[in-house]
Design a protein around this motif. Structure first.
Motif, PDB file in Angstrom:
ATOM      1  N   GLY A 251     -10.392  14.885  -1.071  1.00 35.50           N
ATOM      2  CA  GLY A 251      -8.952  14.754  -1.809  1.00 35.50           C
ATOM      3  C   GLY A 251      -8.172  13.328  -1.681  1.00 35.50           C
ATOM      4  O   GLY A 251      -8.714  12.537  -0.918  1.00 35.50           O
ATOM      5  N   ILE A 252      -7.419  12.874  -2.570  1.00 35.86           N
ATOM      6  CA  ILE A 252      -6.697  11.677  -2.580  1.00 35.86           C
ATOM      7  C   ILE A 252      -5.195  12.370  -2.592  1.00 35.86           C
ATOM      8  O   ILE A 252      -4.799  12.844  -3.293  1.00 35.86           O
ATOM      9  N   TYR A 253      -4.540  11.507  -1.584  1.00 30.46           N
ATOM     10  CA  TYR A 253      -2.895  11.960  -1.370  1.00 30.46           C
ATOM     11  C   TYR A 253      -2.419  10.755  -2.187  1.00 30.46           C
ATOM     12  O   TYR A 253      -2.737   9.637  -2.180  1.00 30.46           O
ATOM     13  N   VAL A 254      -1.130  11.181  -2.834  1.00 21.98           N
ATOM     14  CA  VAL A 254      -0.229  10.276  -3.411  1.00 21.98           C
ATOM     15  C   VAL A 254       0.948  10.096  -2.530  1.00 21.98           C
ATOM     16  O   VAL A 254       1.722  10.882  -2.319  1.00 21.98           O
ATOM     17  N   LYS A 265       4.179  13.112 -12.522  1.00 17.34           N
ATOM     18  CA  LYS A 265       2.849  14.261 -11.746  1.00 17.34           C
ATOM     19  C   LYS A 265       2.176  14.836 -12.836  1.00 17.34           C
ATOM     20  O   LYS A 265       1.430  15.962 -12.324  1.00 17.34           O
ATOM     21  N   SER A 266       2.019  14.485 -13.847  1.00 16.14           N
ATOM     22  CA  SER A 266       1.057  15.180 -14.758  1.00 16.14           C
ATOM     23  C   SER A 266      -0.165  15.153 -14.876  1.00 16.14           C
ATOM     24  O   SER A 266      -0.669  15.947 -15.292  1.00 16.14           O
ATOM     25  N   ASN A 267      -0.873  14.146 -13.951  1.00 18.61           N
ATOM     26  CA  ASN A 267      -2.132  14.188 -13.534  1.00 18.61           C
ATOM     27  C   ASN A 267      -2.536  14.920 -12.289  1.00 18.61           C
ATOM     28  O   ASN A 267      -3.707  14.798 -11.901  1.00 18.61           O
ATOM     29  N   PHE A 268      -1.582  15.469 -11.740  1.00  9.21           N
ATOM     30  CA  PHE A 268      -1.842  16.029 -10.205  1.00  9.21           C
ATOM     31  C   PHE A 268      -2.825  17.357 -10.348  1.00  9.21           C
ATOM     32  O   PHE A 268      -2.687  18.044 -11.106  1.00  9.21           O
ATOM     33  N   CYS A 269      -3.696  17.346  -9.485  1.00  7.05           N
ATOM     34  CA  CYS A 269      -4.584  18.617  -9.405  1.00  7.05           C
ATOM     35  C   CYS A 269      -4.915  18.755  -8.094  1.00  7.05           C
ATOM     36  O   CYS A 269      -4.428  18.415  -7.117  1.00  7.05           O
ATOM     37  N   GLU A 270      -5.975  19.571  -7.875  1.00 10.41           N
ATOM     38  CA  GLU A 270      -6.161  20.267  -6.446  1.00 10.41           C
ATOM     39  C   GLU A 270      -6.825  19.313  -5.528  1.00 10.41           C
ATOM     40  O   GLU A 270      -6.668  19.256  -4.494  1.00 10.41           O
ATOM     41  N   THR A 271      -7.450  17.907  -6.195  1.00 12.09           N
ATOM     42  CA  THR A 271      -8.274  17.304  -5.428  1.00 12.09           C
ATOM     43  C   THR A 271      -7.131  15.787  -5.447  1.00 12.09           C
ATOM     44  O   THR A 271      -7.819  14.861  -4.820  1.00 12.09           O
ATOM     45  N   CYS A 272      -6.016  15.760  -6.230  1.00 12.50           N
ATOM     46  CA  CYS A 272      -5.333  14.513  -6.055  1.00 12.50           C
ATOM     47  C   CYS A 272      -3.915  14.954  -6.239  1.00 12.50           C
ATOM     48  O   CYS A 272      -3.547  15.677  -7.299  1.00 12.50           O
ATOM     49  N   LYS A 280      -2.234  16.995   4.820  1.00 11.86           N
ATOM     50  CA  LYS A 280      -2.841  16.999   6.039  1.00 11.86           C
ATOM     51  C   LYS A 280      -4.009  16.499   6.280  1.00 11.86           C
ATOM     52  O   LYS A 280      -4.767  16.147   7.298  1.00 11.86           O
ATOM     53  N   ASN A 281      -4.945  16.576   5.053  1.00 10.58           N
ATOM     54  CA  ASN A 281      -6.281  16.612   5.299  1.00 10.58           C
ATOM     55  C   ASN A 281      -7.328  15.509   4.552  1.00 10.58           C
ATOM     56  O   ASN A 281      -8.282  15.053   4.581  1.00 10.58           O
ATOM     57  N   ALA A 282      -6.459  15.111   3.174  1.00 17.56           N
ATOM     58  CA  ALA A 282      -7.132  14.037   2.540  1.00 17.56           C
ATOM     59  C   ALA A 282      -7.159  12.586   3.228  1.00 17.56           C
ATOM     60  O   ALA A 282      -6.248  12.362   3.707  1.00 17.56           O
ATOM     61  N   PRO A 283      -8.291  11.924   3.241  1.00 20.13           N
ATOM     62  CA  PRO A 283      -8.768  10.937   3.991  1.00 20.13           C
ATOM     63  C   PRO A 283      -8.343   9.490   3.273  1.00 20.13           C
ATOM     64  O   PRO A 283      -8.204   8.410   3.911  1.00 20.13           O
ATOM     65  N   ILE A 284      -7.984   9.778   1.914  1.00 21.12           N
ATOM     66  CA  ILE A 284      -7.849   8.787   1.026  1.00 21.12           C
ATOM     67  C   ILE A 284      -6.472   8.655   0.299  1.00 21.12           C
ATOM     68  O   ILE A 284      -6.060   9.896   0.046  1.00 21.12           O
ATOM     69  N   GLN A 285      -5.886   7.505   0.038  1.00 17.20           N
ATOM     70  CA  GLN A 285      -4.830   7.599  -0.984  1.00 17.20           C
ATOM     71  C   GLN A 285      -5.242   6.635  -2.055  1.00 17.20           C
ATOM     72  O   GLN A 285      -6.042   5.847  -2.038  1.00 17.20           O
ATOM     73  N   GLN A 286      -4.297   6.795  -3.344  1.00 17.92           N
ATOM     74  CA  GLN A 286      -4.468   5.979  -4.235  1.00 17.92           C
ATOM     75  C   GLN A 286      -3.891   4.686  -3.969  1.00 17.92           C
ATOM     76  O   GLN A 286      -2.730   4.613  -3.236  1.00 17.92           O
ATOM     77  N   PHE A 287      -4.378   3.446  -4.265  1.00 22.27           N
ATOM     78  CA  PHE A 287      -3.848   2.123  -3.983  1.00 22.27           C
ATOM     79  C   PHE A 287      -3.310   1.622  -5.104  1.00 22.27           C
ATOM     80  O   PHE A 287      -3.801   1.559  -6.140  1.00 22.27           O
ATOM     81  N   THR A 335      -0.453  -2.226 -12.715  1.00 28.09           N
ATOM     82  CA  THR A 335      -1.044  -1.007 -11.860  1.00 28.09           C
ATOM     83  C   THR A 335      -0.474   0.226 -12.611  1.00 28.09           C
ATOM     84  O   THR A 335       0.315   0.288 -13.381  1.00 28.09           O
ATOM     85  N   SER A 336      -1.329   1.349 -12.074  1.00 25.90           N
ATOM     86  CA  SER A 336      -1.113   2.582 -12.660  1.00 25.90           C
ATOM     87  C   SER A 336       0.443   3.020 -12.604  1.00 25.90           C
ATOM     88  O   SER A 336       0.796   3.081 -11.321  1.00 25.90           O
ATOM     89  N   LYS A 337       0.903   3.497 -13.494  1.00 22.62           N
ATOM     90  CA  LYS A 337       2.394   4.118 -13.484  1.00 22.62           C
ATOM     91  C   LYS A 337       2.140   5.691 -13.432  1.00 22.62           C
ATOM     92  O   LYS A 337       3.069   6.510 -13.171  1.00 22.62           O
ATOM     93  N   GLN A 338       0.926   6.193 -13.414  1.00 25.59           N
ATOM     94  CA  GLN A 338       0.652   7.580 -13.254  1.00 25.59           C
ATOM     95  C   GLN A 338      -0.481   7.992 -12.197  1.00 25.59           C
ATOM     96  O   GLN A 338      -1.577   7.744 -12.413  1.00 25.59           O
ATOM     97  N   PRO A 339       0.057   8.458 -11.290  1.00 27.67           N
ATOM     98  CA  PRO A 339      -0.790   8.782 -10.084  1.00 27.67           C
ATOM     99  C   PRO A 339      -1.708   9.914 -10.516  1.00 27.67           C
ATOM    100  O   PRO A 339      -1.617  10.799 -11.404  1.00 27.67           O
ATOM    101  N   CYS A 340      -3.100   9.579  -9.853  1.00 27.36           N
ATOM    102  CA  CYS A 340      -4.219  10.385 -10.339  1.00 27.36           C
ATOM    103  C   CYS A 340      -4.881  10.386 -11.822  1.00 27.36           C
ATOM    104  O   CYS A 340      -5.761  10.912 -12.023  1.00 27.36           O
TER     105      CYS A 340
END
Length: 635
Positions: A251-254, A265-272, A280-287, A335-340
């Motif tokens: 997963g990717i945390y925002v 937050k329209s692109n949020f999903c189970e893995t982002c 708690k558990n995602a090792p990666i963030q969007q940069f 850069t992205s204005k829409q996380p995920c």
């Protein structure tokens, strides 16, 4: 004299009728003996010389614990040793276990100064988590028998419980995470009389002497501790190898702070996204790349797929020659204005996919994309397996992207400051401050880069810049606008740039300006720095775009050590070759905590003097440009 034994120890075999049991040599002093020190008994019990453990990334925001509760009951290693009393009466003896990372350390002894290495206090070493627990007392009967002592410990962040990492009474152990690499283990046993001669700063590693920590491994091996008559210190031959390998499908945390204000937050999903599990558990963030608003440019009003549309140098020359200023598109790199929307974590294949999004007429954007790790380390061999975008098409035209694999400070201010720079006023104070920035003793900014793009590979002082003719807007004379590239712009080749941002610290003995050679294992590299206030040192090497990015994957490695940095690339981990090298004689090597970033980013080519293609004369992307991150291992 203290009985001290190195990693090379002898053993003997005691045989009985139907079995044999291996015993370490018994270590003796006047008052007692010890034997069979096993620093880890409850993890990989069949491994006698080296055990291996992977860091547990689940719920690790407060720092890594080795082992974790999920890996071993109670989240601690068990250790054991045997002890025998030589005296005629029961006696109280005292023991303590120490651990130290051996892969990324400074030698404890300075052979030139003939004393403790002043940098040995930076080594990652510890003992029990509660540093006020010094030596533990045991009462040993006088029965001429060996008695087994069992205890537990674990490796944790901020093992000295330094105030530097404690804010508002919270011990932020994540701010000094355990290092990857090999750990060794030292058992020390002393009589009550000898214990009085072990400094408090060695017994309690939280304490300082004259504002410095005392490395216990120096004290027992090279210092006054080796002269104690009834103290035994013993380094076990068994070591523990610690590896970090985050699950890229986890997963990717925002982080709101990276986007600012209310976010889409329209692109949020189970893995982002931002749910509690990802937090708690995602090792990666969007940069999100820093956008320099001063790099505004006027881009040609063209949308094309450079990699697939046979876009040629003639197309490039035509488009840069015949659009009027009024037709150009004022723009900045975005850069992205829409996380995920442009980063994806694939739990099935355990990989991350990133994409620079396509654009359309009226939208006009070149958007960088990337990811960043969430857990920092000091030092390590960072090896990534990636399939990032190709940069050149078959006509040798660059698509405008830079593939970058880089380490950056975890930030935080004083707790994450790098070692003081003690010459000519220190470091340049800020990353963006320019040549007139003030100098300060300490900063927290650090960065180590792979940046791969189309730019001249040579050191600028040698043959710089290449001669580019300016086109004329005469469409009746092809040669006036269809300018040929100089011969030194190699066809099919890109440049791998290796950079250390040392913030212009003048302390290294061979700090230099301009082009200067450095040799490593028979290879010579040319380092380059523009001037005495320039904050970075760079080396460049020309490589094939098809080899690095035309296949199914390729490996890139930043080997960051206390006194040197080595950049490697290769088709497989056992086929890596060195493309860059620097040491602490030419540049200040960072010693603070950093995060890893992987990006496909649009650069303003003013950052790369001599680049054959100018970003504003390259088209906007017609199609998405994907890249894949297949594996990340830090060891």
């Amino acid at each position: 004299m203290v009985r001290q034994f190195s990693l090379l120890v002898f053993s003997c075999l005691l045989f009985s009728c139907n079995n044999s049991e291996e015993h370490e040599e018994t270590l003796s002093c006047d008052k007692f003996s010890i034997q069979n020190f096993i620093p880890i008994t409850n993890w990989q019990p069949d491994s006698n010389s080296q055990k291996t453990i992977f860091l547990d990334y689940d719920n690790a925001n407060n720092g890594f614990s080795i082992p974790s509760l999920k890996q071993v009951d109670a989240g601690t290693f068990a250790f054991a040793f045997e002890i025998k009393n030589h005296t005629t009466a029961a006696q109280d003896l005292y023991y303590k276990i120490y651990y130290q990372n051996e892969t990324y350390k400074f030698p404890e002894y300075d052979s030139v100064l003939k004393k403790e290495n002043p940098y040995a206090e930076e080594n990652f070493y510890g003992s029990w988590e509660n540093t006020s627990t010094t030596f533990k007392k045991i009462s040993v009967a006088s029965d001429k028998e060996f008695h087994k002592i069992e205890d537990r410990f674990h490796i944790t962040g901020n093992p000295r419980n330094e105030n530097r990492y404690i804010q508002n009474n919270i011990n932020n152990r994540w701010q000094r995470n355990p290092r990857v690499g090999n750990y060794r283990f030292l058992i020390v046993v002393a009589t009550a009389e000898d214990l009085k001669n072990i400094p408090n700063e060695v017994q309690n590693i939280n304490l300082k002497s004259k504002d410095h920590f005392l490395n216990p491994f120096y004290f027992y091996q090279n210092g006054d501790g080796k002269n104690l008559k009834n103290t035994i210190s013993y380094n076990s031959p068994l070591q523990l190898k610690v590896i970090a390998q985050p699950n890229l499908g986890g997963g990717i945390y925002v982080d709101d702070a990276r986007f600012g204000g209310d976010i889409d937050k329209s692109n949020f999903c189970e893995t982002c996204g931002q749910d509690s599990n990802l937090y708690k558990n995602a090792p990666i963030q969007q940069f999100i790349n820093y956008v320099d608003m001063s790099t505004k440019m006027d881009n040609i009003p063209v949308i094309a797929d450079i990699l697939k549309d046979n876009y040629s140098t003639m197309d490039y020359n035509w488009n840069r020659s015949f659009y009027t200023k009024d037709e150009l598109i004022p723009t900045i790199l975005q850069t992205s204005k829409q996380p995920c929307a442009t980063v994806f974590s694939d739990p099935k294949e355990k990989k991350i996919v990133i994409k620079n999004p396509k654009t359309k007429f009226g939208e006009w954007k070149k958007e960088s994309v990337g990811i960043i790790t969430r857990h920092g380390f000091t030092y390590g061999k960072y090896r990534v397996k990636v399939k990032l975008t190709e940069l050149l098409n078959k006509k040798n035209v660059w698509n405008g992207l830079t593939n970058a694999i880089w380490l950056i400070t975890q930030g935080g201010g004083e707790w994450n400051n790098r070692r003081n720079c003690n010459k000519d006023g220190g470091y340049m104070a800020t990353y963006w401050g320019g040549a007139n920035d003030k100098r300060v003793p300490a900063v927290d900014y650090t960065e180590i880069d792979f940046e791969i793009l189309k730019t001249p590979p040579y050191c600028p002082d040698n043959v710089f810049p290449p001669v580019y003719k300016n086109p004329a807007d005469n469409n009746k004379n092809n040669s006036s606008w269809n300018i040929q590239m100089p011969e030194e712009i190699g066809e099919g080749n890109i440049t791998v740039a290796c950079t250390n941002w040392d913030m212009a610290c003048h302390e290294p003995v061979n700090f230099g300006v301009g082009c200067n050679p450095i040799t490593y294992k028979g290879q010579t590299f040319e380092t380059h720095r523009w001037d005495h206030n320039y904050r970075a040192l760079t080396e460049k090497k020309e490589e094939s775009d098809d080899e690095l990015f035309g296949g199914e994957y390729y490996y890139f490695e930043i080997d960051w050590r206390p006194t040197e940095i080595i950049w490697r690339i290769g088709a497989e981990p056992d086929k890596m070759r060195v493309v860059g090298y620097m040491n602490d004689k030419v540049t200040s090597i960072p010693n603070n905590q950093m995060l890893l970033i992987i990006t496909q980013e649009y650069h303003n080519t003013k950052w790369w003097p001599g680049a054959p293609y100018s970003q504003d004369n390259l088209p906007f992307p017609l199609n998405d440009i994907p890249g894949e991150i297949l594996d990340l291992t830090i060891e």
